[in-house]
Design a protein around this motif. Structure first.
Motif, mmCIF file in Angstrom:
data_model
loop_
_atom_site.group_PDB
_atom_site.id
_atom_site.type_symbol
_atom_site.label_atom_id
_atom_site.label_comp_id
_atom_site.label_asym_id
_atom_site.label_seq_id
_atom_site.Cartn_x
_atom_site.Cartn_y
_atom_site.Cartn_z
ATOM 1 N N PRO A 10 26.606 41.079 45.553
ATOM 2 C CA PRO A 10 26.348 42.064 44.497
ATOM 3 C C PRO A 10 26.218 41.392 43.134
ATOM 4 C CG PRO A 10 28.260 42.669 45.838
ATOM 5 C CD PRO A 10 27.926 41.260 46.173
ATOM 6 N N LEU A 11 25.449 42.007 42.257
ATOM 7 C CA LEU A 11 25.284 41.471 40.900
ATOM 8 C C LEU A 11 26.626 41.327 40.202
ATOM 9 C CD1 LEU A 11 23.525 40.646 38.486
ATOM 10 C CD2 LEU A 11 23.275 43.087 37.946
ATOM 11 N N GLN A 12 27.528 42.290 40.422
ATOM 12 C CA GLN A 12 28.849 42.239 39.792
ATOM 13 C C GLN A 12 29.603 40.969 40.180
ATOM 14 O OE1 GLN A 12 31.316 45.553 40.860
ATOM 15 N NE2 GLN A 12 32.990 44.963 39.518
ATOM 16 N N GLU A 13 29.478 40.558 41.438
ATOM 17 C CA GLU A 13 30.154 39.349 41.907
ATOM 18 C C GLU A 13 29.546 38.101 41.270
ATOM 19 O OE1 GLU A 13 33.001 37.148 43.885
ATOM 20 O OE2 GLU A 13 32.839 39.335 43.671
ATOM 21 N N VAL A 14 28.220 38.086 41.146
ATOM 22 C CA VAL A 14 27.546 36.956 40.506
ATOM 23 C C VAL A 14 27.989 36.830 39.046
ATOM 24 C CG1 VAL A 14 25.304 36.066 39.731
ATOM 25 C CG2 VAL A 14 25.546 37.040 42.028
ATOM 26 N N GLU A 15 28.046 37.955 38.334
ATOM 27 C CA GLU A 15 28.473 37.932 36.930
ATOM 28 C C GLU A 15 29.909 37.438 36.803
ATOM 29 O OE1 GLU A 15 27.681 41.969 35.885
ATOM 30 O OE2 GLU A 15 25.639 41.534 35.146
ATOM 31 N N LYS A 16 30.753 37.811 37.765
ATOM 32 C CA LYS A 16 32.144 37.357 37.736
ATOM 33 C C LYS A 16 32.213 35.838 37.913
ATOM 34 C CE LYS A 16 34.978 38.544 41.126
ATOM 35 N NZ LYS A 16 35.881 39.368 41.961
ATOM 36 N N ILE A 17 31.422 35.311 38.844
ATOM 37 C CA ILE A 17 31.394 33.864 39.066
ATOM 38 C C ILE A 17 30.896 33.137 37.819
ATOM 39 C CG2 ILE A 17 30.270 32.015 40.381
ATOM 40 C CD1 ILE A 17 30.221 33.957 42.778
ATOM 41 N N LEU A 18 29.867 33.675 37.185
ATOM 42 C CA LEU A 18 29.327 33.045 35.974
ATOM 43 C C LEU A 18 30.362 33.017 34.851
ATOM 44 C CD1 LEU A 18 25.754 34.639 35.972
ATOM 45 C CD2 LEU A 18 26.344 32.288 36.565
ATOM 46 N N ASN A 19 31.098 34.119 34.701
ATOM 47 C CA ASN A 19 32.130 34.170 33.654
ATOM 48 C C ASN A 19 33.260 33.195 33.939
ATOM 49 O OD1 ASN A 19 30.803 36.150 32.153
ATOM 50 N ND2 ASN A 19 31.744 37.825 33.309
ATOM 51 N N VAL A 20 33.647 33.074 35.203
ATOM 52 C CA VAL A 20 34.709 32.133 35.586
ATOM 53 C C VAL A 20 34.242 30.703 35.351
ATOM 54 C CG1 VAL A 20 36.027 31.205 37.531
ATOM 55 C CG2 VAL A 20 35.809 33.673 37.244
ATOM 56 N N ALA A 21 32.979 30.431 35.666
ATOM 57 C CA ALA A 21 32.432 29.073 35.524
ATOM 58 C C ALA A 21 32.424 28.607 34.072
ATOM 59 C CB ALA A 21 31.016 29.020 36.093
ATOM 60 N N ASP A 22 32.394 29.548 33.132
ATOM 61 C CA ASP A 22 32.443 29.193 31.712
ATOM 62 C C ASP A 22 33.811 28.637 31.318
ATOM 63 O OD1 ASP A 22 29.843 29.984 31.327
ATOM 64 O OD2 ASP A 22 30.366 31.990 30.618
ATOM 65 N N LYS A 23 34.839 28.988 32.097
ATOM 66 C CA LYS A 23 36.206 28.609 31.724
ATOM 67 C C LYS A 23 36.816 27.553 32.638
ATOM 68 C CE LYS A 23 37.034 33.405 30.281
ATOM 69 N NZ LYS A 23 37.842 34.636 30.528
ATOM 70 N N HIS A 24 36.351 27.488 33.898
ATOM 71 C CA HIS A 24 36.989 26.617 34.875
ATOM 72 C C HIS A 24 35.940 25.861 35.684
ATOM 73 C CE1 HIS A 24 40.682 28.907 34.128
ATOM 74 N NE2 HIS A 24 39.955 29.990 34.275
ATOM 75 N N SER A 25 36.375 24.758 36.266
ATOM 76 C CA SER A 25 35.529 24.022 37.196
ATOM 77 C C SER A 25 35.576 24.716 38.553
ATOM 78 C CB SER A 25 36.021 22.574 37.342
ATOM 79 O OG SER A 25 35.423 21.961 38.463
ATOM 80 N N LEU A 26 34.420 25.212 39.009
ATOM 81 C CA LEU A 26 34.367 25.895 40.298
ATOM 82 C C LEU A 26 34.686 24.942 41.443
ATOM 83 C CD1 LEU A 26 31.272 28.200 39.791
ATOM 84 C CD2 LEU A 26 33.643 28.912 40.034
ATOM 85 N N VAL A 27 34.412 23.641 41.240
ATOM 86 C CA VAL A 27 34.742 22.660 42.274
ATOM 87 C C VAL A 27 36.250 22.624 42.492
ATOM 88 C CG1 VAL A 27 34.688 20.217 42.908
ATOM 89 C CG2 VAL A 27 32.699 21.273 41.795
ATOM 90 N N ASP A 28 37.021 22.675 41.389
ATOM 91 C CA ASP A 28 38.483 22.683 41.501
ATOM 92 C C ASP A 28 38.975 23.984 42.126
ATOM 93 O OD1 ASP A 28 38.588 20.184 40.367
ATOM 94 O OD2 ASP A 28 38.942 20.932 38.334
ATOM 95 N N LEU A 29 38.416 25.124 41.695
ATOM 96 C CA LEU A 29 38.828 26.419 42.241
ATOM 97 C C LEU A 29 38.505 26.506 43.731
ATOM 98 C CD1 LEU A 29 37.667 28.870 39.408
ATOM 99 C CD2 LEU A 29 39.932 27.894 39.743
ATOM 100 N N GLU A 30 37.399 25.865 44.119
ATOM 101 C CA GLU A 30 36.947 25.914 45.511
ATOM 102 C C GLU A 30 37.977 25.314 46.468
ATOM 103 O OE1 GLU A 30 33.805 27.131 48.047
ATOM 104 O OE2 GLU A 30 33.974 27.328 45.883
ATOM 105 N N ARG A 31 38.741 24.353 45.983
ATOM 106 C CA ARG A 31 39.741 23.694 46.836
ATOM 107 C C ARG A 31 40.789 24.676 47.333
ATOM 108 N NH1 ARG A 31 42.341 20.268 43.053
ATOM 109 N NH2 ARG A 31 43.776 19.763 44.742
ATOM 110 N N TYR A 32 40.989 25.763 46.604
ATOM 111 C CA TYR A 32 42.023 26.729 46.965
ATOM 112 C C TYR A 32 41.437 28.005 47.570
ATOM 113 C CZ TYR A 32 44.952 23.653 44.173
ATOM 114 O OH TYR A 32 45.624 22.562 43.697
ATOM 115 N N ALA A 33 40.149 27.976 47.876
ATOM 116 C CA ALA A 33 39.485 29.170 48.421
ATOM 117 C C ALA A 33 40.089 29.555 49.767
ATOM 118 C CB ALA A 33 37.993 28.926 48.562
#
Length: 314
Positions: free
Chosen positions: A72-95
């Motif tokens: 969903p677009l809402q999920e994409v926007e959430k990921i984009l907002n998170v990516a502005d603040k955090h490294s998604l590679v680091d967050l991915e380790r805890y997925a």
């Protein structure tokens, strides 16, 4: 020009990535100020400026998220907002990887929360609505169930009304408390599916019950979630914590600013924090309004209420 290989993705997965009427692609392009071009088995990131590695990582992350279902677009926007603040590679380790979906923490503190749940038998999660306290606890519980680390999932909460009367609701006490666990049900339906959840409830693999039903039991080989724990009394909290048996894990969630106990009674959650905070075997995660991952307006609402209740009414 950076390119991402799409050879191992099906056309359906690429469509999931693009979204309805290419809205996901447009949101990514607008957010990062670039163009996405599909060419053969590649996705090109076209920009007059150098494309940062974090941008490439974010697009790859969204592509990966598109493999299981439409995004969903809402999920994409959430990921984009998170990516502005955090490294998604680091967050991915805890997925958390479930059979039907992939859940990535949205902040560094959520990563620490999941890490503590994995390592400690009992965890307390304290903070306002929208910080992922209950949702991530349910996700960790479902993962433990799917990996056969536990044999059942037990969801409970105290039967205290938030300005409403349980007595006027139909059914027995278990049925009366069901509406108050609706957020937990919603998370389960999303992660497992409605039909499967109902079958698991009928087979008692998933049990939903008021806290009063825990008395006298020993909960072995179970993942137990106590939600809305700010509405427990100290005696109820002690009773619950001493139910935990071998092979079990427990997560206690609550918001000590939202207590509905009558007559100014002491909250069992607040009481237990004071008593147990020195025990290294128990994990404590404290979320604030800065950790709210719902609509940005929710964070502003929480902050406004905190400011008002702390005496600053201007």
């Amino acid at each position: 020009m950076p390119t991402i290989n799409l050879a191992n993705m099906t056309q359906e997965q690429i469509s999931n990535f693009c979204g309805v009427l290419n809205r996901n692609v447009k949101a990514i392009e607008q957010h990062f100020g670039l163009s996405l071009r599909f060419k053969d088995d590649r996705l090109e990131l076209v920009s007059p400026d150098t494309v940062a590695q974090t941008v490439i990582d974010t697009v790859e992350h969204i592509l990966e998220q598109s493999r299981n279902s439409a995004l969903p677009l809402q999920e994409v926007e959430k990921i984009l907002n998170v990516a502005d603040k955090h490294s998604l590679v680091d967050l991915e380790r805890y997925a958390i990887k479930l059979r039907s979906m992939y859940i990535t923490p949205q902040s560094e503190l959520q990563c620490r929360y999941l890490e503590r749940i994995a390592k400690k038998v009992i965890n307390f999660s304290i903070g306002p609505a929208g910080t992922g306290k209950t949702y991530l606890a349910v996700a960790a519980a479902v993962q433990a169930l799917e990996n056969e680390e536990v044999s059942r999932l037990i969801l409970t909460r105290p039967a205290v009304e938030a300005g409403e009367k349980l007595g006027f609701l139909p059914g027995d006490l278990a049925q009366k408390v069901d509406p108050y666990l609706r957020p937990v049900y919603d998370a389960l339906y999303e992660m497992i599916g409605f039909d499967k959840v109902e079958k698991m409830i009928s087979r008692h693999v998933i049990e939903v019950a008021p806290l009063a039903y825990m008395r006298g039991r020993t909960l072995n080989n179970a993942f137990v979630i106590l939600d809305e724990a700010q509405n427990t009394t100290p005696a109820q909290m002690k009773m619950f914590l001493t139910r935990i048996g071998f092979g079990s894990r427990a997560v206690v969630t609550g918001d000590i600013t939202q207590t509905d106990l009558p007559d100014q009674k002491t909250s069992g959650l607040r009481h237990s924090i004071e008593i147990l905070k020195q025990l290294e075997q128990i994990g404590f995660t404290y979320f604030t309004s800065q950790d709210v991952v719902r609509h940005p307006l929710v964070q502003s609402i929480v902050e406004a209420y905190d400011k008002f209740e702390n005496g600053d009414r201007h």
